[in-house]
Write a protein that holds these residues in place. Structure first.
Motif, short mmCIF file in Angstrom:
data_model
loop_
_atom_site.label_atom_id
_atom_site.label_comp_id
_atom_site.label_asym_id
_atom_site.label_seq_id
_atom_site.Cartn_x
_atom_site.Cartn_y
_atom_site.Cartn_z
N TYR A 140 0.75 -0.96 -0.04
CA TYR A 140 0.02 -0.16 -0.14
C TYR A 140 0.84 1.30 -0.11
O TYR A 140 1.10 2.35 -0.62
N TYR A 185 -16.52 5.69 -4.01
CA TYR A 185 -16.86 5.03 -4.80
C TYR A 185 -17.18 5.31 -6.01
O TYR A 185 -16.20 4.72 -7.04
N THR A 189 -9.18 0.48 -2.60
CA THR A 189 -9.89 1.61 -1.77
C THR A 189 -8.36 2.06 -0.60
O THR A 189 -8.45 3.25 0.44
N TYR A 205 -9.24 6.79 -0.62
CA TYR A 205 -9.22 6.66 1.11
C TYR A 205 -8.15 7.94 1.46
O TYR A 205 -8.72 8.88 2.44
N HIS A 215 -18.79 2.60 0.85
CA HIS A 215 -18.63 1.71 -0.12
C HIS A 215 -18.19 0.92 -1.02
O HIS A 215 -19.31 0.67 -1.74
N ARG A 240 -21.26 -0.92 0.16
CA ARG A 240 -22.60 -1.21 0.15
C ARG A 240 -22.78 -0.92 -1.21
O ARG A 240 -23.71 -1.93 -1.86
N ALA A 286 -20.64 -1.15 -3.50
CA ALA A 286 -20.21 -1.58 -4.80
C ALA A 286 -20.73 -3.26 -5.06
O ALA A 286 -21.13 -3.94 -5.70
N GLU A 335 -12.51 -7.94 -3.37
CA GLU A 335 -11.12 -6.51 -3.48
C GLU A 335 -11.51 -4.75 -3.25
O GLU A 335 -10.84 -3.91 -3.48
N PHE A 336 -12.69 -5.53 -1.85
CA PHE A 336 -11.90 -3.95 -0.78
C PHE A 336 -10.90 -3.86 -0.21
O PHE A 336 -9.93 -3.15 -0.20
N GLY A 337 -10.51 -4.88 0.16
CA GLY A 337 -9.29 -5.41 0.94
C GLY A 337 -9.12 -5.64 2.15
O GLY A 337 -10.62 -5.11 3.19
N ASN A 338 -8.25 -5.28 2.80
CA ASN A 338 -8.18 -5.11 4.34
C ASN A 338 -8.54 -4.02 4.68
O ASN A 338 -8.60 -2.89 5.01
N VAL A 375 -7.05 -0.37 5.76
CA VAL A 375 -7.05 0.93 5.17
C VAL A 375 -8.54 2.30 5.85
O VAL A 375 -6.95 3.29 5.62
#
Lengths: 121, 865
Positions: free
Chosen positions: A7, A34, A52, A56, B20, B22, B24, B45-48, B52
């Motif tokens: 990241y 989004y 993300t 973000y 986000h 939701r 997706a 897809e979002f990841g951890n 984040v």
């Protein structure tokens, strides 16, 4: 541990570029996180996917630098969403970043093709 | 405000990210996926999410503070979950840090605190041979001829009697040049100090008071300036009062409470009477070396001009601070080193403890790292936990130190300047804080680094520890224990040597029997005691009066009390021998005693007789000498009947009528010098004598009886320094007692801590090897064998520690030589005894875990992880 470095690397390398893309996206109107990620993905022909973990942090950083502002709105589905909008400062920054990017990519293109340069009249 | 704001931002961020997710999911569902598929895919897809969030939060700034707060809360939670560990760790650290704080407060007060003068680093003393006082004529020449000093002044001690409305009091006053306060650079708090010229005749009856004196005699009233005090029967006008923390002189005359001008007008050409101590302030830009060179040149010139008086005199310019602390520095630094060692052992113990703690948490830490926390983040958190422990230990230690502070300050001998002012002031608090932080980092860093440098997969496995890592861990703990044992050996050796030295010192026969003897000093001053006869009559009357009191077995008096009083020497000539050259003229300690002195003091009259009332001005001159004098002057001969002439008595010849056993004179540790006793009624009657009274009653009663009798004869006379002879003796070894007590205490603490350390490591070793022990027992080993195995392991550790400690001790202990009395720094008895004591404690410490090992149930152990 490997994930964290990934990241971080991503953000550092593309930080300037990511900012540019986000600001550019917002030029076309306020948008939530989004939506911004979808827009960038779509507009780049599915080549660029912003995950993300980069998006973000970038958004919050841009907000701290006062290039975007945010507010909570209620969406059509009666859900709360945080919507970001470009500020006047952000617009100026976008313009200058765009010209810099164009200069940069032109210079790189020229550096990669020196003979073509000579060939030109 | 910040906290509430953060929580709100946290919640908003949570909501934003959830939104986000939701959206997706919704989009996927619209595209045709099932809700479950959509959720799983979107989440992937979002990841951890946590990561984040955390990276996003970093954008908000002030991250370190938030993380520190988190770590702190987590650390406190961990402490609450393991209160036993926390309690032991904090207690151990409190002992170590507290002891260091206490000692540092003394070191701070004695060695580090600057002297209470302006720019004290520029102040110097100018004395002969670095310590001998100076004659007035020389001082005046120095003042005129030197150019290295901004200002220079001299001081002389004046012990006198203060009379007035209240009880007469013995007072120490410094007579100083008018410029002295300019040299020091300090102004009066009330009124003024001396002005130029006040040390000239006619103007010198002014006095500046110390703060304490002003409080005591004037009740702190602001009208004190202008009032008069009677010093030695003469009126002096108060012109000023000094601030509370002012004290002068910082050495030699440390109890001076008032300052009067020094009138040298009648001694301008006196080049013999060495009574002045010279203080000066270096000019800006002049170095000590330059001043020294200049003074040496002036000194040489004066020696050429006045060879008879100044020949052979050297001069030395020394920093004032050095004069004040120079002698105390070695002992204090050694004590500071000793207490530092104690802290080292305490840290090793806590490090051991926290290593076993962190070993248990290895899995938790591995999970955290696997989830994305940076290694440094975890290390930081572990360090914060250590810091919480060490700061708690520091706070507790501070409490301990504050309790012991009063004891320490009052126990400190008078030979330690300013020790009474030792307190927990700002610099001491800062020291404690810094030490706590340092200690926390010290014992926290290694375990923190070690337990995060893990192979993740290994740690996450069900086995709590891989075998190889366990062994490495064990090595470190063993190393720590070896260090502990070694350091405590060094301390114990030091303590043992000091104690042996102190015992040797105090078991010396002082030459008299101090039990049951009370002493009191009565100084005579004023017109009523101007002549020899008046003074002699007073003491005669007093001692007779005292002798008739009930409970008094015998009374006498002496001009200077052994060990408690001054030591004056006087030259003498042995009759019937050719006069030796000036430089080799014999001299002896000069004592003037009343009859019955030797019996009262419990000294031994080896030959001849004591003085009686009949030995007075009309009878033949007599003298009593000590063994040392007899041995030196008449080796192998009979001393009784020989004749001596004492300097200053013209041709009066005295017959030796008695020889007494050698008595301690000035310092306890020095050898007695030749000493001569003159009968009171045949010698110049001293201005002050110390009474010695042998009683069969409690000495506190005799003190008031003494005062009563003195005031019955003359109510204007002060009675000072009433003390039992035992107190006087104890005071003379006060410095050694102080050193011994402290180092002995630290050695004892070190022994206990080291034993605890050994116990801890052996316990852990047994726990480690439970599986192995179970196997052994199952295969037929007896409990005894297992016991032996554990004890052998413990012994091996201890002996290694002893060996290392021995080497270190032999190297370091010679540093202590200056503190020891007739004890060699390599005394084998001490070393042997200490090694035995340590081994014994270590064995004891091993025994309990060893017994536990034998109680292991093989079936349980075999299933043990």
């Amino acid at each position: 541990m490997p994930k964290a470095t990934r990241y971080r690397n991503r953000i550092e390398l593309l930080q300037g570029t990511l900012d540019l893309l986000i600001l550019q996206t917002l030029q076309w109107g306020a948008q939530h996180g989004y939506g911004i990620s979808q827009a960038i993905s779509t507009n780049s022909g599915e080549v660029l996917r912003v995950d993300t973990g980069s998006l973000y942090p970038a958004l919050h950083r841009l907000e701290r630098q006062a290039w975007v502002s945010s507010e909570w709105k209620v969406s059509e589905n009666n859900q709360r969403v945080k919507v970001y909008r470009l500020t006047a400062e952000g617009k100026k920054h976008l313009a200058s970043e765009r010209s810099r990017w164009e200069q940069l990519s032109e210079a790189i293109a020229r550096a990669l093709n020196p003979r073509a340069e000579e060939g030109e009249a | 405000m910040r906290h509430g704001g953060w929580r709100r931002r946290d919640e908003e961020l949570e909501e934003e990210l959830r939104g986000h997710l939701r959206m997706a999911v919704r989009e996927r569902v619209e595209r045709g996926e099932t809700p479950e598929e959509a959720e799983a895919a979107a989440l992937r897809e979002f990841g951890n999410v946590g990561l984040v969030k955390e990276v996003t939060r970093e954008m908000w700034g002030w991250v370190w503070l938030r993380q520190f707060g988190q770590d702190l809360r987590y650390g406190l939670r961990m402490m609450r979950r393991g209160p036993g560990f926390a309690a032991v760790a904090v207690l151990t650290l409190a002992l170590g840090i507290g002891a260091n704080t206490a000692i540092f407060s003394v070191v701070n007060a004695v060695l580090l605190r600057p002297l209470p003068y302006r720019d004290p680093a520029r102040l110097v003393t100018v004395l002969h041979d670095g310590w001998k006082p100076v004659a007035p004529a020389n001082f005046l020449d120095w003042r005129e001829q030197s150019s290295s000093f901004e200002s220079i002044a001299a001081a002389q001690l004046w012990s006198l009697t203060l009379t007035g409305r209240e009880r007469p009091e013995q007072l120490e006053v410094l007579q100083t040049s008018a410029e002295m306060f300019r040299v020091l650079g300090v102004d009066a708090a009330l009124g003024r100090t001396f002005v130029a010229g006040e040390d000239q005749p006619g103007r010198e009856h002014v006095v500046v008071l110390s703060h304490g004196f002003w409080q005591r005699r004037f009740g702190g009233g602001t009208d004190a300036v202008g009032r008069q005090v009677m010093l030695d029967g003469e009126p002096y006008t108060v012109v000023g009062v000094m601030p509370p923390d002012f004290q002068f002189a910082p050495f030699w005359a440390t109890h001076a409470e008032a300052w009067v001008p020094l009138n040298l007008s009648r001694r301008v050409s006196d080049r013999r009477g060495q009574s002045l101590r010279v203080f000066a302030r270096l000019k800006p830009g002049v170095t000590l070396g330059q001043a020294q060179a200049e003074m040496e040149k002036i000194n040489r010139q004066l020696a050429e001009q006045h060879p008879r008086e100044n020949e052979g005199l050297t001069v030395s310019v020394d920093p004032l601070h050095e004069k004040v602390v120079g002698k105390s520095r070695p002992a204090l630094l050694i004590i500071l080193g000793a207490v530092g060692f104690v802290l080292l052992i305490a840290c090793a113990n806590v490090a051991n403890l926290s290593m076993s703690k962190s070993a248990l948490r290895r899995r938790e830490l591995a999970v955290r790292i696997a989830l994305g926390a940076g290694r440094w983040r975890v290390v930081r958190q572990l360090l914060t936990e250590s810091l919480v422990l060490s700061l708690a230990g520091g706070a507790a230690g501070l409490l301990l130190a504050s309790w012991s502070n009063t004891a320490l300050a009052s126990l400190g001998p008078d030979t330690l300047p300013r020790v009474r002012t030792a307190s927990l002031d700002a610099s001491v608090l800062l020291f404690t804080l810094g030490l706590s932080v340092f200690v926390g980092l010290l014992f926290g860093l290694a375990p923190a680094l070690h337990s995060t440098k893990t192979d993740l997969i290994e740690s996450l496995k069900s086995r709590a520890q891989g075998a190889s890592r366990g062994r490495r861990h064990e090595r470190v703990r063993q190393l720590l224990v070896v260090v502990e044992v070694a350091v405590s050996l060094v301390l114990l050796v030091g303590g043992g040597l000091m104690m042996r030295s102190f015992l040797r010192l105090t078991s010396i026969d002082p030459g008299f029997d101090p039990r049951g003897v009370t002493t009191a000093t009565v100084p005579l001053s004023g017109p009523r005691y101007a002549t020899d006869e008046q003074r002699a009559a007073f003491f005669q009357r007093l001692t007779t009066q005292l002798g008739s009191l009930p409970g008094v077995k015998s009374v006498s008096a002496i001009n200077h009390l052994p060990l408690g009083g001054d030591v004056w020497t006087l030259g003498f000539t042995v009759e019937g021998r050719p006069a030796p050259p000036d430089a080799e003229r014999p001299a002896a300690v000069y004592r003037v005693v009343r009859p019955d002195y030797f019996r009262t003091m419990g000294g031994a009259l080896l030959q001849g007789r004591d003085f009686t009332e009949r030995d007075d001005a009309t009878s033949p001159g007599v003298i009593v000498v000590n063994e040392a004098l007899a041995r030196r002057q008449w080796p192998g001969e009979e001393p009784l009947g020989k004749r001596i002439t004492v300097n200053g008595e013209g041709s009066k010849s005295r017959e030796v009528i008695g020889v007494v056993k050698d008595v301690k004179q000035g310092e306890w540790a020095s050898e007695p010098q030749p000493e001569m006793y003159l009968p009171h009624l045949q010698a110049a009657s001293p201005r002050s004598m110390t009474l010695v009274v042998r009683t069969s009653v409690d000495s506190s009663e005799i003190g008031s009886a003494l005062r009563r009798e003195v005031w019955a004869i003359d109510s204007d006379l002060p009675v000072s320094r009433v003390a039992s002879m035992e107190e006087v003796v104890a005071e003379s070894v006060g410095q050694q007692r102080f050193n011994t007590l402290l180092i002995g205490l630290f050695a004892g603490v070190a022994l206990i801590l080291a034993a605890v350390g050994v116990y801890g490591v052996m316990s852990h070793a047994v726990a480690q090897r439970t599986h192995e022990i179970g196997v052994r027992l199952a295969l037929g080993a007896r409990g005894r064998d297992v016991l032996g195995m554990i004890i052998r392991q413990g012994l091996a550790l201890t002996l290694t520690g002893l060996a290392v400690g021995l080497a270190v001790a032999l190297a370091l202990v010679r540093v202590m030589n200056s503190l020891l009395y007739k004890v060699s720094a390599t005394d084998p008895l001490i070393y042997g005894g200490v090694a035995a004591a340590l081994t014994l404690s270590a064995l004891l410490a091993c025994y309990i875990p060893a017994r536990r090992a034998t109680k292991v149930d093989p079936m349980v152990a075999l299933r043990h992880d």
